[in-house]
Design a protein around this motif. Structure first.
Motif, short mmCIF file in Angstrom:
data_model
loop_
_atom_site.label_atom_id
_atom_site.label_comp_id
_atom_site.label_asym_id
_atom_site.label_seq_id
_atom_site.Cartn_x
_atom_site.Cartn_y
_atom_site.Cartn_z
N ALA A 159 10.55 -7.69 -16.10
CA ALA A 159 10.23 -9.10 -15.88
C ALA A 159 9.94 -9.85 -17.17
O ALA A 159 9.83 -11.08 -17.16
N GLY A 160 9.78 -9.11 -18.27
CA GLY A 160 9.50 -9.76 -19.54
C GLY A 160 8.12 -10.36 -19.61
O GLY A 160 7.91 -11.41 -20.24
N VAL A 161 7.15 -9.71 -18.96
CA VAL A 161 5.76 -10.19 -19.00
C VAL A 161 4.94 -9.23 -19.86
O VAL A 161 5.27 -8.05 -20.00
N SER A 162 3.85 -9.75 -20.42
CA SER A 162 3.06 -8.95 -21.36
C SER A 162 2.16 -7.94 -20.67
O SER A 162 1.92 -6.85 -21.20
N GLU A 163 1.67 -8.25 -19.47
CA GLU A 163 0.76 -7.33 -18.80
C GLU A 163 0.75 -7.59 -17.30
O GLU A 163 0.64 -8.73 -16.85
N VAL A 164 0.87 -6.51 -16.52
CA VAL A 164 0.70 -6.56 -15.08
C VAL A 164 -0.66 -5.96 -14.75
O VAL A 164 -0.91 -4.79 -15.07
N PRO A 165 -1.57 -6.73 -14.16
CA PRO A 165 -2.91 -6.20 -13.88
C PRO A 165 -2.88 -5.09 -12.85
O PRO A 165 -2.09 -5.11 -11.91
N VAL A 166 -3.75 -4.08 -13.06
CA VAL A 166 -3.84 -2.93 -12.16
C VAL A 166 -5.27 -2.80 -11.65
O VAL A 166 -6.21 -2.74 -12.44
N GLU A 167 -5.44 -2.75 -10.34
CA GLU A 167 -6.73 -2.50 -9.71
C GLU A 167 -6.75 -1.05 -9.23
O GLU A 167 -5.88 -0.65 -8.45
N ALA A 168 -7.72 -0.27 -9.69
CA ALA A 168 -7.79 1.15 -9.34
C ALA A 168 -9.04 1.43 -8.50
O ALA A 168 -10.14 0.97 -8.84
#
Length: 228
Positions: A159-168
């Motif tokens: 997607a060319g994005v810098s960061e995808v947030p992750v909830e763990a």
């Protein structure tokens, strides 16, 4: 095939069971028997065709250094050690050993990665925001999971994005639940993989070991899962 399984956790035990069911000779070492990789002497390791590791990140590094130095073939199901990947790859190449690693040995998860790549690429210009949520059993050491980290990297690259947030989350005895969500002002697209048991991971790891037994070099399961 002669298989050495390192780790007597729930997944390690199941890997040993699956390997035996598939007709292989299996030996298992737990943490006490192999403290500091002390059991992995060259004569001992040479008695096996493949070593499968489902231990801890710290133990895995010690185990790889001991086994790969002998030219052994290793399948690594443990996650949380990838900062040392370049070192271990170099060791495997120098010693003409075999190293196959993966954040998840489930074929279903590998297909999820492929679909996530498509989502990222196809939605990159449509104004969608991506997020990932993952839940595992309370005893899982790494957080977020290696699978979630891989999933995020796949989407970020596509997607060319810098960061995808992750909830763990760590709850009970959840085998593994990963959800990728893409949200726009108009709609939401959700991709989910839920593991009902550890068997899919164990079967993938044993099949990976069978594949690696006749090869040298370093491989990511994500790149070879369709071959095993």
């Amino acid at each position: 095939m002669r298989v050495l399984v390192l780790g007597m956790g729930k997944t390690g035990k199941l890997v040993a069971t699956v390997a035996a069911e598939r007709g292989h000779s299996v030996n298992v070492l737990d943490a006490k028997e192999n403290a500091g990789a002390s059991a992995l002497t060259p004569p001992f390791v040479s008695g096996f065709d493949v070593v499968i590791d489902f231990t801890t990140p710290e133990a895995t590094i010690q185990n790889m250094r001991a086994c790969l130095a002998t030219g052994a073939k290793m399948v690594i199901g443990t996650t949380g050690w990838y900062e040392k990947l370049n070192d271990m790859r170099g060791l495997a190449e120098r010693k003409q050993a075999g190293l196959l690693y993966g954040t998840n040995f489930s074929v279903g998860v590998q297909v999820m990665f492929r679909l996530a790549k498509t989502m990222g690429a196809d939605l990159k210009k449509a104004g969608y925001a991506f997020s990932i949520a993952e839940t595992h059993h309370a005893s899982k050491l790494d957080s977020p999971s290696g699978t979630a980290i891989t999933l995020a990297k796949v989407v970020e690259a596509a997607a060319g994005v810098s960061e995808v947030p992750v909830e763990a989350r760590r709850e009970g005895d959840v085998m593994g639940l990963h959800t990728l969500t893409a949200t726009s002002d108009a709609d939401r697209l959700v991709l989910t993989h839920e593991a009902f048991s550890r068997r899919g991971f164990a079967e993938g790891a044993v099949r990976a070991a069978e594949w690696l037994a006749s090869r040298t070099g370093c491989y990511d399961f994500q790149d070879v899962y369709t071959e095993v």
